[in-house]
Design an enzyme around this catalytic site. Structure first.
Site: not given
Ligand code: NAP
Ligand code: GDD
Length: 350
Positions: A125, A127, A151, A155
């Site tokens: 990520t 992050e 987190y 990662k």
């Molecule tokens: P998500 O919607 O939160 O999905 C996470 C998945 O992990 C869900 O299927 C969840 O199951 C499962 N999980 C959590 N804890 C578990 C456990 N203890 N055992 C087995 N399964 C578990 O995340 P996503 O947005 O699809 O992201 C996919 C991956 O990419 C994650 O690793 C995330 O950190 C990474 N990532 C995401 C982003 C982004 O912007 N979306 C960016 C960079 C990296 P449940 O449905 O049961 O909760």
């Molecule tokens: N969630 C959330 N809720 N975020 C808020 C809020 C709120 O009410 N208000 C402001 N924010 C700001 C957070 O502080 C952060 O700076 C930004 O919005 C994005 O927050 P999130 O959408 O929660 O995403 P993230 O950037 O912390 O993390 C996501 O992106 C990562 C990749 O850079 C997640 O998907 C991570 O799993 C992923 O790795």
């Protein structure tokens, strides 16, 4: 027919990737964990629920991960499951370290012992860059990591262990360094979906205000269905490597809010309140990625940029809430269990 396993198939990326791999002709396996209310709604939403094989497994349970890899004779493994919410990682840092970090080693060990020829994708990520994001230029693969959350630290551990198993044991293991990517099936706790959902409700007079934390943070937001395609491309290369996937645009949460209210033809300043409950002990101020290596080597580029993404998300939420007013219920209002023939329990495998 190629066989792929997706851990975390019930999540946003897992569901899109399952759909994409099915379209490519793969046999798809996905792990899910037991929770008190089943959440297969994303798989139903994308119409793939009855087309994939579901395997019960938990990232904290080494045996279940070994069992999963034993049965499937897999070509590709996409490790997407994680505790993925940054804010929650401050509340549960130890559990996040175990589930998001250590689990990567559990899976890599299982691969090393059981199926060393399978190709492995790790969901790293942006992050992980943390403080390094304050530079003005977009971040590249070789830039310095400086995590700012439990987190991100977990990662970063996963990222390094993936490299170690690649270099030490010759496993085809890649790190996808994906920047934020969003969609209408994003979890409601993440800022884009939270904003889109609340804007839709406010526009239909189902809600009156939107409470948020840090409005100054900037993120590089892309469209999730496009990002899962890059995961597959990484595993089709001759050599394993690490790639940044991003749009190269950064926008603040304030701009996100402004654009989302614009889509609904409302003035954001009338509805948005800053609430310190949503502030984090540390928050990465800015993230922007340079996807030129992915473009050069994978032929991947983002098609949907910030404005298009916000429009897709807000319009979809308005549409959903209008249907809800008309009496239709969302899939997640009626939890479903997988049909028996698609669930591969241990007993069914014996
Ligand atoms: P998500 O919607 O939160 O999905 C996470 C998945 O992990 C869900 O299927 C969840 O199951 C499962 N999980 C959590 N804890 C578990 C456990 N203890 N055992 C087995 N399964 C578990 O995340 P996503 O947005 O699809 O992201 C996919 C991956 O990419 C994650 O690793 C995330 O950190 C990474 N990532 C995401 C982003 C982004 O912007 N979306 C960016 C960079 C990296 P449940 O449905 O049961 O909760
Ligand atoms: N969630 C959330 N809720 N975020 C808020 C809020 C709120 O009410 N208000 C402001 N924010 C700001 C957070 O502080 C952060 O700076 C930004 O919005 C994005 O927050 P999130 O959408 O929660 O995403 P993230 O950037 O912390 O993390 C996501 O992106 C990562 C990749 O850079 C997640 O998907 C991570 O799993 C992923 O790795």
């Amino acid at each position: 027919m190629k066989r792929a396993l997706i851990t975390g198939v019930t999540g946003q990326d897992g569901a899109y990737l399952a759909s994409s791999l099915l379209n490519k002709g793969y046999e798809v396996y996905g792990t899910y964990r037991r929770i008190s209310t089943p959440n297969f709604w994303r798989l139903e939403y994308l119409n793939v629920f009855n087309k994939i094989n579901l395997i019960p497994a938990d990232l904290g349970d080494t045996g279940s991960l070994f069992e999963t890899l034993k049965i499937s004779e897999l070509d590709e493994i996409y490790h997407l499951a994680a505790q993925s919410f940054v804010e929650a990682s401050f509340e549960t840092p130890v559990a996040t370290g175990d589930v998001t970090g250590l689990s990567v080693t559990r899976i890599l060990e299982a691969i090393r012992q059981l199926c060393p020829d399978a190709r492995f994708y790790f969901a790293a990520t942006s992050e992980m860059y943390g403080k390094s994001g304050k530079t003005n230029r977009p971040l590249r693969e070789e830039d310095f990591f400086h995590p700012m959350s439990p987190y991100a630290a977990a990662k970063l551990y996963g990222y390094w262990i993936t490299k170690i198993y690649r270099d030490g044991y010759g496993i085809f293991a890649v790190n996808g360094i994906l920047f934020n990517h969003e969609s209408p099936i994003r979890g409601l706790e993440f800022v884009t979906r939270k904003v889109a959902n609340e804007v839709a409700k406010i526009s239909l007079e189902l809600s009156e205000e939107l409470r948020l934390g840090n409005l100054n943070a900037k993120r590089d937001w892309g469209y999730a269905p496009e990002y899962v395609e890059s995961m597959w491309r990484m595993l089709q290369q001759k050599e394993p490597d690490d790639y940044v996937i991003a749009t190269s645009e950064a926008h603040s949460v304030r701009e996100l809010v402004q654009k989302a209210f614009d889509v609904a033809e409302l003035d954001w300043q009338e509805y948005v309140k800053v609430d310190k409950r949503f502030l984090r002990p540390l928050d990465v101020p800015s993230l922007r990625g340079d996807y030129s290596k992915a473009k050069r080597k994978l032929g991947w580029s983002p098609k949907t940029k910030f404005n298009g993404l916000v429009e897709i998300m807000v319009k979809e939420e308005i549409n959903r809430w209008k249907r809800w007013i008309d009496g239709e219920r969302f899939p997640w209002d009626a939890p479903n269990y997988p049909s028996e023939n698609r669930i591969l329990t241990r007993a069914s495998r014996m």
